[in-house]
Design a protein around this motif. Sequence first.
Motif, PDB file in Angstrom:
ATOM      1  N   MET A   1       0.828  -1.185   0.000  1.00 27.75           N
ATOM      2  CA  MET A   1       0.000   0.000   0.000  1.00 27.75           C
ATOM      3  C   MET A   1       0.877   1.254   0.000  1.00 27.75           C
ATOM      4  N   LEU A   2       2.023   1.145   0.650  1.00 34.04           N
ATOM      5  CA  LEU A   2       2.941   2.278   0.679  1.00 34.04           C
ATOM      6  C   LEU A   2       3.458   2.589  -0.730  1.00 34.04           C
ATOM      7  N   LEU A   3       3.785   1.536  -1.484  1.00 34.31           N
ATOM      8  CA  LEU A   3       4.276   1.761  -2.849  1.00 34.31           C
ATOM      9  C   LEU A   3       3.209   2.379  -3.745  1.00 34.31           C
ATOM     10  N   PHE A   4       1.960   1.981  -3.566  1.00 33.91           N
ATOM     11  CA  PHE A   4       0.885   2.575  -4.365  1.00 33.91           C
ATOM     12  C   PHE A   4       0.696   4.041  -4.004  1.00 33.91           C
ATOM     13  N   THR A   5       0.854   4.360  -2.733  1.00 32.81           N
ATOM     14  CA  THR A   5       0.749   5.755  -2.300  1.00 32.81           C
ATOM     15  C   THR A   5       1.888   6.582  -2.889  1.00 32.81           C
ATOM     16  N   ILE A   6       3.084   6.022  -2.893  1.00 28.00           N
ATOM     17  CA  ILE A   6       4.226   6.708  -3.490  1.00 28.00           C
ATOM     18  C   ILE A   6       4.013   6.876  -4.990  1.00 28.00           C
ATOM     19  N   ASP A   7       3.480   5.848  -5.645  1.00 30.60           N
ATOM     20  CA  ASP A   7       3.191   5.920  -7.077  1.00 30.60           C
ATOM     21  C   ASP A   7       2.211   7.054  -7.380  1.00 30.60           C
ATOM     22  N   PHE A   8       1.194   7.186  -6.554  1.00 27.43           N
ATOM     23  CA  PHE A   8       0.237   8.272  -6.723  1.00 27.43           C
ATOM     24  C   PHE A   8       0.909   9.630  -6.517  1.00 27.43           C
ATOM     25  N   GLY A   9       1.756   9.722  -5.502  1.00 29.95           N
ATOM     26  CA  GLY A   9       2.453  10.971  -5.230  1.00 29.95           C
ATOM     27  C   GLY A   9       3.365  11.391  -6.376  1.00 29.95           C
ATOM     28  N   VAL A  10       4.057  10.428  -6.960  1.00 29.24           N
ATOM     29  CA  VAL A  10       4.940  10.730  -8.096  1.00 29.24           C
ATOM     30  C   VAL A  10       4.119  11.208  -9.291  1.00 29.24           C
ATOM     31  N   ALA A  11       3.003  10.541  -9.564  1.00 28.17           N
ATOM     32  CA  ALA A  11       2.156  10.958 -10.684  1.00 28.17           C
ATOM     33  C   ALA A  11       1.577  12.352 -10.448  1.00 28.17           C
ATOM     34  N   ALA A  12       1.159  12.641  -9.227  1.00 26.47           N
ATOM     35  CA  ALA A  12       0.623  13.969  -8.918  1.00 26.47           C
ATOM     36  C   ALA A  12       1.707  15.030  -9.031  1.00 26.47           C
ATOM     37  N   HIS A  13       2.908  14.720  -8.585  1.00 26.26           N
ATOM     38  CA  HIS A  13       4.021  15.670  -8.679  1.00 26.26           C
ATOM     39  C   HIS A  13       4.372  15.953 -10.138  1.00 26.26           C
ATOM     40  N   ARG A  14       4.436  14.898 -10.948  1.00 25.01           N
ATOM     41  CA  ARG A  14       4.745  15.095 -12.370  1.00 25.01           C
ATOM     42  C   ARG A  14       3.659  15.910 -13.053  1.00 25.01           C
ATOM     43  N   SER A  15       2.419  15.702 -12.649  1.00 28.23           N
ATOM     44  CA  SER A  15       1.318  16.474 -13.226  1.00 28.23           C
ATOM     45  C   SER A  15       1.447  17.948 -12.866  1.00 28.23           C
ATOM     46  N   SER A  16       1.855  18.228 -11.635  1.00 25.34           N
ATOM     47  CA  SER A  16       1.998  19.623 -11.215  1.00 25.34           C
ATOM     48  C   SER A  16       3.208  20.299 -11.856  1.00 25.34           C
ATOM     49  N   GLN A  17       4.181  19.510 -12.313  1.00 27.60           N
ATOM     50  CA  GLN A  17       5.359  20.060 -12.966  1.00 27.60           C
ATOM     51  C   GLN A  17       5.140  20.333 -14.452  1.00 27.60           C
ATOM     52  N   GLY A  18       3.970  19.967 -14.973  1.00 27.18           N
ATOM     53  CA  GLY A  18       3.644  20.233 -16.367  1.00 27.18           C
ATOM     54  C   GLY A  18       3.848  19.059 -17.303  1.00 27.18           C
ATOM     55  N   TYR A  19       4.288  17.920 -16.786  1.00 33.22           N
ATOM     56  CA  TYR A  19       4.429  16.735 -17.630  1.00 33.22           C
ATOM     57  C   TYR A  19       3.054  16.168 -17.958  1.00 33.22           C
ATOM     58  N   GLU A  20       2.970  15.464 -19.078  1.00 27.37           N
ATOM     59  CA  GLU A  20       1.700  14.841 -19.441  1.00 27.37           C
ATOM     60  C   GLU A  20       1.508  13.582 -18.598  1.00 27.37           C
ATOM     61  N   VAL A  21       0.447  13.579 -17.823  1.00 27.17           N
ATOM     62  CA  VAL A  21       0.112  12.435 -16.980  1.00 27.17           C
ATOM     63  C   VAL A  21      -1.311  12.027 -17.327  1.00 27.17           C
ATOM     64  N   PHE A  22      -1.469  10.774 -17.691  1.00 26.92           N
ATOM     65  CA  PHE A  22      -2.788  10.271 -18.057  1.00 26.92           C
ATOM     66  C   PHE A  22      -3.626  10.043 -16.803  1.00 26.92           C
ATOM     67  N   PRO A  23      -4.940  10.177 -16.906  1.00 26.35           N
ATOM     68  CA  PRO A  23      -5.800   9.980 -15.727  1.00 26.35           C
ATOM     69  C   PRO A  23      -5.641   8.611 -15.078  1.00 26.35           C
ATOM     70  N   VAL A  24      -5.323   7.605 -15.873  1.00 28.99           N
ATOM     71  CA  VAL A  24      -5.168   6.266 -15.304  1.00 28.99           C
ATOM     72  C   VAL A  24      -3.973   6.210 -14.355  1.00 28.99           C
ATOM     73  N   ASP A  25      -2.957   7.037 -14.592  1.00 23.94           N
ATOM     74  CA  ASP A  25      -1.802   7.063 -13.701  1.00 23.94           C
ATOM     75  C   ASP A  25      -2.150   7.655 -12.339  1.00 23.94           C
ATOM     76  N   LEU A  26      -3.190   8.453 -12.284  1.00 23.61           N
ATOM     77  CA  LEU A  26      -3.638   9.010 -11.009  1.00 23.61           C
ATOM     78  C   LEU A  26      -4.670   8.120 -10.322  1.00 23.61           C
ATOM     79  N   LEU A  27      -5.524   7.479 -11.099  1.00 19.14           N
ATOM     80  CA  LEU A  27      -6.606   6.678 -10.520  1.00 19.14           C
ATOM     81  C   LEU A  27      -6.199   5.260 -10.142  1.00 19.14           C
ATOM     82  N   ALA A  28      -5.294   4.663 -10.892  1.00 15.82           N
ATOM     83  CA  ALA A  28      -4.929   3.262 -10.636  1.00 15.82           C
ATOM     84  C   ALA A  28      -4.377   3.031  -9.226  1.00 15.82           C
ATOM     85  N   PRO A  29      -3.447   3.859  -8.730  1.00 16.33           N
ATOM     86  CA  PRO A  29      -2.976   3.608  -7.356  1.00 16.33           C
ATOM     87  C   PRO A  29      -4.072   3.754  -6.302  1.00 16.33           C
ATOM     88  N   VAL A  30      -4.986   4.682  -6.510  1.00 17.92           N
ATOM     89  CA  VAL A  30      -6.088   4.864  -5.554  1.00 17.92           C
ATOM     90  C   VAL A  30      -6.982   3.632  -5.545  1.00 17.92           C
TER      91      VAL A  30
END
Length: 82
Positions: free
Chosen positions: A1-30
């Motif tokens: 569960m910790l790795l999935f939380t980290i995965d979500f955090g990385v995807a959210a961080h990349r999204s805030s930095q302007g990189y293209e992040v697909f919605p599945v990268d944000l929803l799948a860990p949740v």
Amino acid sequence: MLLFTIDFGVAAHRSSQGYEVFPVDLLAPVIRVVTLALSAALQYYNRKKGLRTSGLLFIFWIFTALFGAVQFRHEIRRSRYE
């Protein structure tokens, strides 16, 4: 569960930095965290009621292993070409 939380955090961080992040990268860990929490709760409930195993949990873990193996194979093949 910790790795999935980290995965979500990385995807959210990349999204805030302007990189293209697909919605599945944000929803799948949740979704993974929620399903694992539900399976843990179901296992706790079954143990409390005296059941050794549950057919529903068996099917869940079989599908998790099968689909995880497919994803693992895909990740290995993708890493070869990059």
